[in-house]
Design an enzyme around this catalytic site. Sequence first.
Site, mmCIF file in Angstrom:
data_model
loop_
_atom_site.group_PDB
_atom_site.id
_atom_site.type_symbol
_atom_site.label_atom_id
_atom_site.label_comp_id
_atom_site.label_asym_id
_atom_site.label_seq_id
_atom_site.Cartn_x
_atom_site.Cartn_y
_atom_site.Cartn_z
ATOM 1 N N TYR A 186 -6.625 -5.771 9.379
ATOM 2 C CA TYR A 186 -7.014 -5.798 7.951
ATOM 3 C C TYR A 186 -8.487 -6.199 7.792
ATOM 4 C CZ TYR A 186 -7.459 -7.026 3.088
ATOM 5 O OH TYR A 186 -7.913 -7.090 1.783
ATOM 6 N N SER A 198 -13.707 -7.023 0.584
ATOM 7 C CA SER A 198 -13.031 -8.331 0.571
ATOM 8 C C SER A 198 -14.013 -9.364 1.089
ATOM 9 C CB SER A 198 -11.823 -8.259 1.514
ATOM 10 O OG SER A 198 -11.289 -9.545 1.741
HETATM 11 N N1 LIG Z 1 -5.159 -9.933 -3.222
HETATM 12 C C1 LIG Z 1 -6.104 -10.395 -2.413
HETATM 13 O O1 LIG Z 1 -6.086 -11.566 -2.010
HETATM 14 C C2 LIG Z 1 -7.229 -9.476 -2.000
HETATM 15 C C3 LIG Z 1 -8.378 -10.095 -1.448
HETATM 16 C C4 LIG Z 1 -9.424 -9.288 -1.048
HETATM 17 C C5 LIG Z 1 -9.343 -7.914 -1.190
HETATM 18 N N2 LIG Z 1 -8.213 -7.356 -1.727
HETATM 19 C C6 LIG Z 1 -8.169 -5.885 -1.830
HETATM 20 O O2 LIG Z 1 -8.014 -5.538 -3.186
HETATM 21 C C7 LIG Z 1 -7.369 -4.273 -3.275
HETATM 22 C C8 LIG Z 1 -6.231 -4.362 -4.258
HETATM 23 O O3 LIG Z 1 -5.299 -5.320 -3.767
HETATM 24 P P1 LIG Z 1 -4.335 -6.131 -4.734
HETATM 25 O O4 LIG Z 1 -4.522 -7.555 -4.457
HETATM 26 O O5 LIG Z 1 -4.450 -5.643 -6.109
HETATM 27 O O6 LIG Z 1 -2.922 -5.711 -4.091
HETATM 28 P P2 LIG Z 1 -1.635 -5.015 -4.737
HETATM 29 O O7 LIG Z 1 -1.290 -5.665 -6.023
HETATM 30 O O8 LIG Z 1 -0.626 -4.967 -3.643
HETATM 31 O O9 LIG Z 1 -2.143 -3.536 -5.074
HETATM 32 C C9 LIG Z 1 -2.306 -2.532 -4.092
HETATM 33 C C10 LIG Z 1 -2.412 -1.196 -4.794
HETATM 34 O O10 LIG Z 1 -2.589 -0.163 -3.813
HETATM 35 C C11 LIG Z 1 -1.664 0.880 -4.080
HETATM 36 N N3 LIG Z 1 -1.307 1.577 -2.852
HETATM 37 C C12 LIG Z 1 -0.762 1.035 -1.729
HETATM 38 N N4 LIG Z 1 -0.535 1.996 -0.818
HETATM 39 C C13 LIG Z 1 -0.937 3.172 -1.393
HETATM 40 C C14 LIG Z 1 -0.943 4.515 -0.952
HETATM 41 N N5 LIG Z 1 -0.504 4.871 0.275
HETATM 42 N N6 LIG Z 1 -1.397 5.483 -1.790
HETATM 43 C C15 LIG Z 1 -1.837 5.142 -3.037
HETATM 44 N N7 LIG Z 1 -1.884 3.884 -3.497
HETATM 45 C C16 LIG Z 1 -1.429 2.908 -2.680
HETATM 46 C C17 LIG Z 1 -0.456 0.152 -4.686
HETATM 47 O O11 LIG Z 1 0.313 1.015 -5.505
HETATM 48 P P3 LIG Z 1 1.670 1.749 -5.081
HETATM 49 O O12 LIG Z 1 2.469 0.782 -4.273
HETATM 50 O O13 LIG Z 1 2.271 2.097 -6.410
HETATM 51 O O14 LIG Z 1 1.223 2.954 -4.316
HETATM 52 C C18 LIG Z 1 -1.143 -0.871 -5.573
HETATM 53 O O15 LIG Z 1 -1.488 -0.283 -6.813
HETATM 54 C C19 LIG Z 1 -6.959 -3.904 -1.852
HETATM 55 O O16 LIG Z 1 -7.908 -3.012 -1.307
HETATM 56 C C20 LIG Z 1 -7.006 -5.234 -1.130
HETATM 57 O O17 LIG Z 1 -7.248 -5.072 0.236
HETATM 58 C C21 LIG Z 1 -7.169 -8.107 -2.138
#
Ligand SMILES: NC(=O)c1ccc[n+]([C@@H]2O[C@H](COP(=O)([O-])OP(=O)(O)OC[C@H]3O[C@@H](n4cnc5c(N)ncnc54)[C@H](OP(=O)(O)O)[C@@H]3O)[C@@H](O)[C@H]2O)c1
Length: 260
Positions: free
Chosen positions: A149, A136
């Site tokens: 986080y 991130s």
């Molecule tokens: N959105 C942002 O602003 C942002 C910024 C920087 C970095 N990121 C990073 O990008 C990555 C993806 O985030 P996103 O924005 O796409 O969020 P998201 O839409 O909430 O996706 C999170 C994913 O992780 C899966 N997940 C959560 N808990 C899990 C578990 N215990 N076992 C297996 N899978 C699990 C969820 O699927 P299920 O619920 O179906 O398990 C979902 O597919 C993360 O690492 C996040 O920290 C996001």
Amino acid sequence: MKYVLITGASSGIGKELAKQFAKKGHDLILVARREDLLKELKEELETEYHRSVLYYPCDIAKDPKAVYDFCRDNGLDVSVLVNNAGYGDYGPFTDGDIDKLLGMIDLNDKALVALTYHFLKDMKEKGSGHIINTGSVASFIPGPYMAVYYATKAFVLSFSLALREELKDTGIHVSVLCPAPTKSPFWEVAGGETTAVYNNIFARTAKNAAKTGYDLYDSKKAYAIDGPAYKLIIGIARHLPLELCARTIGYLQSKTKKSR
Ligand SMILES: NC(=O)c1ccc[n+]([C@@H]2O[C@H](COP(=O)([O-])OP(=O)(O)OC[C@H]3O[C@@H](n4cnc5c(N)ncnc54)[C@H](OP(=O)(O)O)[C@@H]3O)[C@@H](O)[C@H]2O)c1
């Protein structure tokens, strides 16, 4: 047949990464907990891109090795591992739920290390492979009101770049995708939809972040920050005292849409 395995593929950036890889001709293994969403995406990708798409529903925070065992038991050759699953939690540290906070470390760091460890052994035997870990922009700076986080993401960057160096002569690459605040269910899960960090004109789309992630696969670069504005912001922040960065992020994260 070689596969790209993506964790967190049921939603947001992981789902878009799956689309990017499928579009470019890769076969996929999708991992997350929600089986219905994985099945839906599998059908969509198979219809649209005619790729082989498998899925494995799993809580990787609880049992990351189950994913490796599934691949090994079914003879699936994972040539690209994308450790993308993760969540955040917004609010003052002491107001947080300790199980949610520790679960975040289990998912964002421990599962990522475990999956890397198991799949890397096979990649080393083959002398090739690519591991892309989702960090991130939070990897570079401390983040008050999302302290755990930000720390989990600092771990991802540090661990990945150290490993990349260890593996430099092995044919295996390690890269870190560093998304900026991105429109996805992440912020709802974190309870931070109202913060100024997320609610600003620079917020990215999951597709933007996934394209940057796919470019890392092509370029094999060490890391990439998604979005020109955040490349600039992080470029400046890295030359500032860390306490000042922490104060600025603390201010922005305490400032909500309601209080503006
Ligand atoms: N959105 C942002 O602003 C942002 C910024 C920087 C970095 N990121 C990073 O990008 C990555 C993806 O985030 P996103 O924005 O796409 O969020 P998201 O839409 O909430 O996706 C999170 C994913 O992780 C899966 N997940 C959560 N808990 C899990 C578990 N215990 N076992 C297996 N899978 C699990 C969820 O699927 P299920 O619920 O179906 O398990 C979902 O597919 C993360 O690492 C996040 O920290 C996001």
